[in-house]
Design an enzyme around this catalytic site. Structure first.
Site, PDB file in Angstrom:
ATOM      1  CB  SER A 138      -0.837  -0.006   1.279  1.00  0.00           C
ATOM      2  OG  SER A 138      -1.436   1.252   1.511  1.00  0.00           O
ATOM      3  CE1 TYR A 151      -4.278  -2.558   4.746  1.00  0.00           C
ATOM      4  CE2 TYR A 151      -3.470  -0.312   4.562  1.00  0.00           C
ATOM      5  CZ  TYR A 151      -3.932  -1.467   3.968  1.00  0.00           C
ATOM      6  OH  TYR A 151      -4.036  -1.539   2.590  1.00  0.00           O
TER       7      TYR A 151
HETATM    8  P1  NAD Z   1     -10.814  -6.556  -1.497  1.00  0.00           P
HETATM    9  O1  NAD Z   1     -11.664  -6.360  -0.305  1.00  0.00           O
HETATM   10  O2  NAD Z   1     -11.448  -6.789  -2.808  1.00  0.00           O
HETATM   11  O3  NAD Z   1      -9.786  -7.736  -1.263  1.00  0.00           O
HETATM   12  C1  NAD Z   1      -9.265  -8.085  -0.023  1.00  0.00           C
HETATM   13  C2  NAD Z   1      -8.981  -9.573  -0.092  1.00  0.00           C
HETATM   14  O4  NAD Z   1      -8.359  -9.982   1.120  1.00  0.00           O
HETATM   15  C3  NAD Z   1     -10.271 -10.381  -0.260  1.00  0.00           C
HETATM   16  O5  NAD Z   1     -10.118 -11.220  -1.352  1.00  0.00           O
HETATM   17  C4  NAD Z   1     -10.352 -11.186   1.011  1.00  0.00           C
HETATM   18  O6  NAD Z   1     -10.769 -12.512   0.754  1.00  0.00           O
HETATM   19  C5  NAD Z   1      -8.906 -11.209   1.494  1.00  0.00           C
HETATM   20  N1  NAD Z   1      -8.882 -11.371   2.939  1.00  0.00           N
HETATM   21  C6  NAD Z   1      -9.361 -10.536   3.895  1.00  0.00           C
HETATM   22  N2  NAD Z   1      -9.219 -11.100   5.111  1.00  0.00           N
HETATM   23  C7  NAD Z   1      -8.624 -12.307   4.912  1.00  0.00           C
HETATM   24  C8  NAD Z   1      -8.214 -13.371   5.751  1.00  0.00           C
HETATM   25  N3  NAD Z   1      -8.407 -13.341   7.097  1.00  0.00           N
HETATM   26  N4  NAD Z   1      -7.643 -14.461   5.191  1.00  0.00           N
HETATM   27  C9  NAD Z   1      -7.461 -14.531   3.859  1.00  0.00           C
HETATM   28  N5  NAD Z   1      -7.827 -13.567   2.998  1.00  0.00           N
HETATM   29  C10 NAD Z   1      -8.402 -12.472   3.525  1.00  0.00           C
HETATM   30  O7  NAD Z   1      -9.875  -5.275  -1.560  1.00  0.00           O
HETATM   31  P2  NAD Z   1      -8.619  -4.916  -2.486  1.00  0.00           P
HETATM   32  O8  NAD Z   1      -8.590  -3.445  -2.526  1.00  0.00           O
HETATM   33  O9  NAD Z   1      -8.644  -5.674  -3.768  1.00  0.00           O
HETATM   34  O10 NAD Z   1      -7.394  -5.403  -1.582  1.00  0.00           O
HETATM   35  C11 NAD Z   1      -6.340  -6.215  -2.085  1.00  0.00           C
HETATM   36  C12 NAD Z   1      -5.022  -5.775  -1.470  1.00  0.00           C
HETATM   37  O11 NAD Z   1      -4.730  -4.435  -1.902  1.00  0.00           O
HETATM   38  C13 NAD Z   1      -5.000  -5.725   0.053  1.00  0.00           C
HETATM   39  O12 NAD Z   1      -3.774  -6.265   0.524  1.00  0.00           O
HETATM   40  C14 NAD Z   1      -5.079  -4.259   0.378  1.00  0.00           C
HETATM   41  O13 NAD Z   1      -4.461  -3.943   1.611  1.00  0.00           O
HETATM   42  C15 NAD Z   1      -4.316  -3.687  -0.794  1.00  0.00           C
HETATM   43  N6  NAD Z   1      -4.596  -2.263  -1.036  1.00  0.00           N
HETATM   44  C16 NAD Z   1      -5.811  -1.841  -1.477  1.00  0.00           C
HETATM   45  C17 NAD Z   1      -6.021  -0.485  -1.697  1.00  0.00           C
HETATM   46  C18 NAD Z   1      -7.346   0.067  -2.177  1.00  0.00           C
HETATM   47  O14 NAD Z   1      -7.496   1.310  -2.188  1.00  0.00           O
HETATM   48  N7  NAD Z   1      -8.283  -0.753  -2.608  1.00  0.00           N
HETATM   49  C19 NAD Z   1      -5.001   0.422  -1.461  1.00  0.00           C
HETATM   50  C20 NAD Z   1      -3.767  -0.042  -1.015  1.00  0.00           C
HETATM   51  C21 NAD Z   1      -3.575  -1.396  -0.823  1.00  0.00           C
END
Ligand code: NAD
Length: 254
Positions: A138, A151
């Site tokens: 992130s 986080y």
């Molecule tokens: P999302 O909610 O679509 O995906 C999150 C994923 O994490 C889901 O598939 C969920 O199954 C999995 N997850 C959550 N808790 C879990 C657990 N206990 N065990 C196994 N899996 C688990 O959201 P996203 O935005 O696609 O997130 C994907 C990655 O991107 C994450 O690591 C998030 O921190 C990172 N991220 C997202 C953003 C954003 O703005 N969307 C920004 C920076 C980083």
């Protein structure tokens, strides 16, 4: 070639599964709660004539991680790419954080990623054909965020894990990099059904949130043969968000 993507039931994970399937990878999909989402990702992978394997994995249950990666490695006849994508966070002021929440966020984002990477790397080293590992961190791998201490700490730690693995795994032909997104339109930001190009973000130079497919394309590059000399880096994809610090005071003053 085969890739395992954790948390591929939605968002960046699903977009990455599809991007890598398009580039010829069979895909291992893990999910924690949304089995239907994982099945929908698998259908999309299969529509590109690639094999898709779906497994449940709660990364907070450390004992399950290696077993699940081993099972996917077996089902896919060898993992070449691991994308540690799954992540979770909390929204609590520092003074109020409960130990259980701290532990859960670190278990999923950091310890789970470590265990998955170690299991996948052992298979890659054993087969001797190299590999690629990408950790989705992130912008908060680099800068803090109010109310998100566990986080932020976990993502900083995942950045450190990336560098350590890059150092130790290079001799085996395995590259390890981080991808550090800014605001991306996914379920995590409550925007899964919105077109990010239609939304305004005046505080970000590009002026809009990112699309999960834009992040997936960067991950796909880092997992490609072309990226063989790229290791130990953190690739920020944030529409310029991290460039704004020097202007924050000016903007606040109006
Ligand atoms: P999302 O909610 O679509 O995906 C999150 C994923 O994490 C889901 O598939 C969920 O199954 C999995 N997850 C959550 N808790 C879990 C657990 N206990 N065990 C196994 N899996 C688990 O959201 P996203 O935005 O696609 O997130 C994907 C990655 O991107 C994450 O690591 C998030 O921190 C990172 N991220 C997202 C953003 C954003 O703005 N969307 C920004 C920076 C980083």
């Amino acid at each position: 070639m085969a890739a395992i993507i954790t948390g591929a039931d939605s968002g960046i994970g699903r977009a990455t599964a599809v991007a890598l399937a398009r580039r010829g990878h069979d895909i291992g999909i893990t999910y924690s709660r949304d089995e239907d989402g994982a099945k929908a990702t698998a259908e999309e992978v299969r529509s590109h004539d690639r094999q898709a394997e779906v497994r449940h994995l709660d990364l907070a249950q450390s004992a399950d991680v290696q077993r699940t990666i081993d099972a996917l490695d077996d089902a896919l006849s060898g993992v070449d790419v691991l994308v540690n994508n799954a992540g979770t966070g909390t929204s609590t002021p520092f003074l109020d954080i409960e130990l259980a929440d701290w532990r859960d966020v670190l278990a999923v984002n950091l310890t789970g990623a470590f265990l998955a990477a170690q299991a996948a790397a052992r298979h890659m080293v054993g087969r001797g054909r190299g590999g690629r590992i990408v950790n989705v961190t992130s912008v908060h791998e680099h800068v803090p965020l109010d109310g998100a201490t566990p986080y932020v700490v976990a993502k900083h730690g995942l950045g450190g894990l990336t560098k350590c693995m890059a150092l130790e795994l290079a001799e085996h032909g395995i590259t390890v990099n981080s991808v550090a997104p800014g605001e991306i339109a996914t379920p995590m930001t409550g925007q899964e059904d919105e077109d990010p190009r239609e939304q305004q973000r005046p505080g970000v130079p590009v002026g809009r949130p990112g699309d999960a497919r834009e992040v997936a394309d960067l991950i796909a590059y880092l997992t490609s043969p072309a990226a063989g000399y790229t290791t130990g880096g953190s690739y920020v994809i944030d529409g310029g968000m991290l460039l704004m610090a020097a202007q924050a005071n000016q903007l606040a003053m109006g």
